[in-house]
Design a protein around this motif. Sequence first.
Motif, PDB file in Angstrom:
ATOM      1  N   MET A  22       9.772   5.208   8.284  1.00  0.00           N
ATOM      2  CA  MET A  22       9.732   4.408   9.500  1.00  0.00           C
ATOM      3  C   MET A  22      10.010   2.950   9.131  1.00  0.00           C
ATOM      4  SD  MET A  22       6.343   6.187  11.229  1.00  0.00           S
ATOM      5  CE  MET A  22       6.286   5.094  12.657  1.00  0.00           C
ATOM      6  N   PRO A  23      10.968   2.318   9.776  1.00  0.00           N
ATOM      7  CA  PRO A  23      11.382   0.977   9.342  1.00  0.00           C
ATOM      8  C   PRO A  23      10.335  -0.108   9.504  1.00  0.00           C
ATOM      9  CG  PRO A  23      12.664   1.729  11.252  1.00  0.00           C
ATOM     10  CD  PRO A  23      11.839   2.874  10.810  1.00  0.00           C
ATOM     11  N   ASN A  24       9.391   0.059  10.443  1.00  0.00           N
ATOM     12  CA  ASN A  24       8.447  -1.023  10.731  1.00  0.00           C
ATOM     13  C   ASN A  24       6.997  -0.537  10.711  1.00  0.00           C
ATOM     14  OD1 ASN A  24      10.502  -3.093  11.393  1.00  0.00           O
ATOM     15  ND2 ASN A  24      10.956  -1.717  13.096  1.00  0.00           N
ATOM     16  N   ALA A  25       6.685   0.354   9.774  1.00  0.00           N
ATOM     17  CA  ALA A  25       5.361   0.968   9.754  1.00  0.00           C
ATOM     18  C   ALA A  25       4.504   0.434   8.615  1.00  0.00           C
ATOM     19  CB  ALA A  25       5.478   2.473   9.641  1.00  0.00           C
ATOM     20  N   ILE A  26       3.221   0.245   8.921  1.00  0.00           N
ATOM     21  CA  ILE A  26       2.207  -0.074   7.919  1.00  0.00           C
ATOM     22  C   ILE A  26       1.268   1.126   7.824  1.00  0.00           C
ATOM     23  CG2 ILE A  26       0.254  -1.574   7.346  1.00  0.00           C
ATOM     24  CD1 ILE A  26       1.631  -3.767   9.005  1.00  0.00           C
ATOM     25  N   PHE A  27       1.052   1.598   6.608  1.00  0.00           N
ATOM     26  CA  PHE A  27       0.122   2.695   6.349  1.00  0.00           C
ATOM     27  C   PHE A  27      -1.231   2.085   6.014  1.00  0.00           C
ATOM     28  CE2 PHE A  27      -1.629   5.566   2.934  1.00  0.00           C
ATOM     29  CZ  PHE A  27      -2.036   6.582   3.791  1.00  0.00           C
ATOM     30  N   ARG A  28      -2.223   2.311   6.888  1.00  0.00           N
ATOM     31  CA  ARG A  28      -3.508   1.649   6.709  1.00  0.00           C
ATOM     32  C   ARG A  28      -4.646   2.647   6.919  1.00  0.00           C
ATOM     33  NH1 ARG A  28      -3.722  -3.827   9.808  1.00  0.00           N
ATOM     34  NH2 ARG A  28      -2.238  -4.376   8.175  1.00  0.00           N
ATOM     35  N   ALA A  58      14.407  11.297  12.884  1.00  0.00           N
ATOM     36  CA  ALA A  58      13.548  10.928  14.011  1.00  0.00           C
ATOM     37  C   ALA A  58      12.617   9.786  13.627  1.00  0.00           C
ATOM     38  CB  ALA A  58      12.753  12.138  14.475  1.00  0.00           C
ATOM     39  N   LEU A  59      12.016   9.862  12.438  1.00  0.00           N
ATOM     40  CA  LEU A  59      11.155   8.777  11.980  1.00  0.00           C
ATOM     41  C   LEU A  59      11.949   7.488  11.802  1.00  0.00           C
ATOM     42  CD1 LEU A  59       9.068  10.710   9.291  1.00  0.00           C
ATOM     43  CD2 LEU A  59       8.182   9.820  11.457  1.00  0.00           C
ATOM     44  N   GLY A  60      13.128   7.602  11.263  1.00  0.00           N
ATOM     45  CA  GLY A  60      13.957   6.423  11.022  1.00  0.00           C
ATOM     46  C   GLY A  60      14.454   5.755  12.286  1.00  0.00           C
ATOM     47  N   ALA A  61      14.480   6.510  13.382  1.00  0.00           N
ATOM     48  CA  ALA A  61      14.959   5.960  14.654  1.00  0.00           C
ATOM     49  C   ALA A  61      13.879   5.183  15.400  1.00  0.00           C
ATOM     50  CB  ALA A  61      15.485   7.092  15.535  1.00  0.00           C
ATOM     51  N   ILE A  62      12.647   5.253  14.923  1.00  0.00           N
ATOM     52  CA  ILE A  62      11.544   4.549  15.586  1.00  0.00           C
ATOM     53  C   ILE A  62      11.665   3.053  15.327  1.00  0.00           C
ATOM     54  CG2 ILE A  62       9.039   4.203  15.616  1.00  0.00           C
ATOM     55  CD1 ILE A  62       8.718   7.191  15.037  1.00  0.00           C
TER      56      ILE A  62
END
Length: 338
Positions: free
Chosen positions: A299-305, A268-272
Amino acid sequence: MTDAFEIFELGDVALLSGETLRDAKLAYKTYGTLSPARDNVVVLPTFYTGTNTRNEGFFGPGRAIDPARHFIVSPNLFGNGRSSSPSNSAPPQDGPRFPLVQMWDNIAAQHRLIHDHLGIEKIALVAGWSMAGCQSYQWAAQYPDMVQAILPFCASARTSPHNFVFLEGVKAALCADQAWKGGDYDAPPAAGLAAFGRVYAGWAFSQTFYRNGLFRQLGFQTIEDLLQDWERDHVEGWDANNLLAKLATWQAGDISAGPLYNGDFEAALGAIKARAILMPCTQDLYFPPEDNEIEARHMPNAIFRPYDSPWGHCAANPGNDPGFTAQLDANIEELLTE
């Protein structure tokens, strides 16, 4: 701005649980104007004790989300007293008989509002605090081709075991009131609601907040003053069955629940597909940054901030921490201008 809102009639809604929510109603409010290209849509779902009115603290003139530039849609969570809830549903779904409504069900209803009713094909951003942020993850996983960016703050894609246990604690405090009567109370269970608020206050702020006496910045002279205010807010402001209906939604939170991913959380995370900035508060006691750090890896396009604040979960509450608000607006601006 006022407490006004509109109602979108959904009819009978088949729920993920297999039950049906009868004569369902989705309360919402829009702000600003839809652009000719229909590309300026920002969706702000509501948080646990929030409404579309409370969301007005997250946008405004000159802010990163501005009604002069954006078409803002704020749909109310089922159970919050504006959308279909235990307090406003007809028998046999009134009070404690209100069915379990999961995140999937909320977002499916919001999709009907935004896509089918308002005729919107693309959402520039879904953002929100706490349970509203959980809905932003759900939007991106459930409708990955529609959502271009998400910014969940102080939230998670799946309710953690520790978060579940925290919610069991506040629920137990409410239901211990003899006036609760299994949800079929003759009058509001005031002692239970007060206990709910008092216990919740211990989780909403961090240890540092209390140690450093930051409650004084909210106008309270003592911790007891703050606790009594939280008691009053829950006794005077909330229906007990509504609180528990939303709590059940929160506890069941998991973007992989449902027919798309069948419980495969990493899938599910990878499909985002949406660009994402995940913004936890480092001192949040029930949405800790570790959960978001794990999510970002998948997640393919996530930034952890993450943002560090002694205000804990309530760093996000408008007016509490100006630094958090400034960073939130900067993150939103970044996502909306890419």
